[in-house]
Design a protein around this motif. Structure first.
Motif, short mmCIF file in Angstrom:
data_model
loop_
_atom_site.label_atom_id
_atom_site.label_comp_id
_atom_site.label_asym_id
_atom_site.label_seq_id
_atom_site.Cartn_x
_atom_site.Cartn_y
_atom_site.Cartn_z
N ASP A 39 0.84 0.27 -6.84
CA ASP A 39 0.45 -0.80 -5.91
C ASP A 39 0.49 -0.45 -4.43
N VAL A 40 0.61 0.81 -4.09
CA VAL A 40 0.48 1.13 -2.66
C VAL A 40 -0.82 1.88 -2.43
N ASP A 41 -1.21 1.94 -1.15
CA ASP A 41 -2.46 2.62 -0.81
C ASP A 41 -2.25 4.09 -0.48
N VAL A 42 -1.03 4.39 -0.02
CA VAL A 42 -0.69 5.77 0.35
C VAL A 42 0.76 6.02 -0.06
N VAL A 43 1.04 7.24 -0.51
CA VAL A 43 2.42 7.63 -0.81
C VAL A 43 2.84 8.69 0.19
N LEU A 44 3.97 8.45 0.86
CA LEU A 44 4.55 9.47 1.72
C LEU A 44 5.70 10.11 0.97
N PHE A 45 5.55 11.36 0.63
CA PHE A 45 6.58 12.07 -0.10
C PHE A 45 7.39 12.88 0.91
N LEU A 46 8.63 12.44 1.14
CA LEU A 46 9.46 13.09 2.15
C LEU A 46 10.31 14.20 1.53
N VAL A 47 10.36 15.33 2.25
CA VAL A 47 11.27 16.41 1.87
C VAL A 47 11.97 16.89 3.13
N GLU A 48 13.04 17.67 2.93
CA GLU A 48 13.76 18.23 4.06
C GLU A 48 13.23 19.61 4.37
#
Ligand code: GDP
Ligand code: K
Ligand code: MG
Length: 298
Positions: free
Chosen positions: A87-96
């Motif tokens: 249900d989202v339009d964009v996924v932000l995949f965070l890494v270090e």
């Protein structure tokens, strides 16, 4: 003449605990609405932060980190990732920036590969890194998954965050805003105030204590004419011994929690605040459906 296009939609912040999802949300909004600490599982609820500009509205969805019992790791990963990603339009995949891709991250990437929404890789904490290491990291993640974009940032310093916001907005569909343009979040002020008390418990105590604590607001009164907000809150713990830790030697810990939290709440409410804290033992609250509901965890 054509109307200028307005874009609006939802962007999920996903990734391991402690990669800086909540810090990024605050930096994107330019205001603190979610709490952060160096401990995993600081964030307990899904919280939306709304960033509105002249041409777009992005609703960022902060999520608890992906944390799993070893034995159930894969199933939990899949469930958690899918629910945040759905249900989202964009996924932000965070890494270090300064860590190799972990086993959890590789499992999550497999899930994200099936997502229909575009996935952007956000490499956070570049303030802790040498440039050649960043390039190596970009190459490692780029080999593991084909990301639409790779954006290096420092959520703490703000480096790269404005650019990230523009990149994300570009992926949103055309459409009217979901929220009024002055709305910052989907949670009430009282919730954020309670969270700011819980944040200090996370920052000032150790071991099991932060995880044994929930905070409720008992009274929240604006005193007209006095420019003062009077707040009473209760810090719930699971056991008597934990109550002692929260209160501390001659009340020192409770006093520190209170004065730190008050400063944050004053900034947030833009008002002077009188904060009164109580500590109560609510046996087994974290296992009780009724208590969980009462404390704001569905
Ligand atoms: P979350 O669990 O993913 O929501 O992570 P938090 O936002 O709570 O941050 C975890 C820790 O990482 C906190 O101590 C933050 O101050 C720290 N942190 C977040 N972003 C950055 C960054 O860009 N640089 C550095 N050096 N630390 C960061
Ligand atoms: K954290
Ligand atoms: Mg968080």
């Amino acid at each position: 003449m054509t109307e200028p296009t307005f874009r609006s939609g939802f962007a999920a912040l996903v990734g391991r605990p402690n990669v800086g999802k909540s810090t990024l949300l605050n930096q994107l909004l330019g205001e603190k609405v979610v709490i952060t600490s160096d401990k995993p599982q600081t964030t307990r609820n899904r919280i939306q932060g709304i960033l509105t500009t002249d041409s777009s509205q992005t609703v960022f969805v902060d999520t608890p980190g992906i944390h799993v019992a070893r034995s159930r790791i894969n199933r939990m990963m899949v469930e958690s990732a899918l629910s945040a990603v759905r249900d989202v339009d964009v996924v932000l995949f965070l890494v270090e920036a300064d860590a190799e891709p972990s086993r959890e991250e590789k499992a999550l990437l497999e899930v994200l590969a099936k997502a229909t929404a575009p996935v952007l890789l956000v490499i956070n904490k570049i303030d802790r890194l040498a440039k050649d290491t960043l390039l190596a990291r970009i190459a490692a993640y780029g080999a593991a998954h084909s990301f639409r974009e790779i954006v290096p940032i420092s959520a703490l310093s703000g480096d790269g965050v404005e650019l990230l916001a523009r990149v994300v907005a570009g992926y949103l569909p055309e459409g009217p805003p979901y929220f009024p343009d002055d709305q910052l979040t989907d949670v009430p002020e009282r919730f954020i105030v309670a969270e700011m008390v819980r944040e200090q418990v996370f920052r000032l105590t150790r071991d099991e204590i932060p995880y044994a604590v929930a905070v409720t607001i008992d009274a929240f009164t604006e005193r007209p004419g006095q420019e003062l907000v009077a707040i009473s809150a209760t810090i719930h713990v699971e056991r008597d011994s934990q109550k002692g830790v929260i209160i501390g030697q001659r009340g020192a810990m409770l006093k520190k929690i209170g004065s730190n939290a008050r400063r944050e709440i004053e900034k947030f409410l833009n008002s002077r605040v009188f904060l009164e804290l109580f500590v109560r033992v609510s046996h087994g609250w974290s296992e009780s459906p009724g208590k969980l509901k009462e404390f704001g965890y569905e």
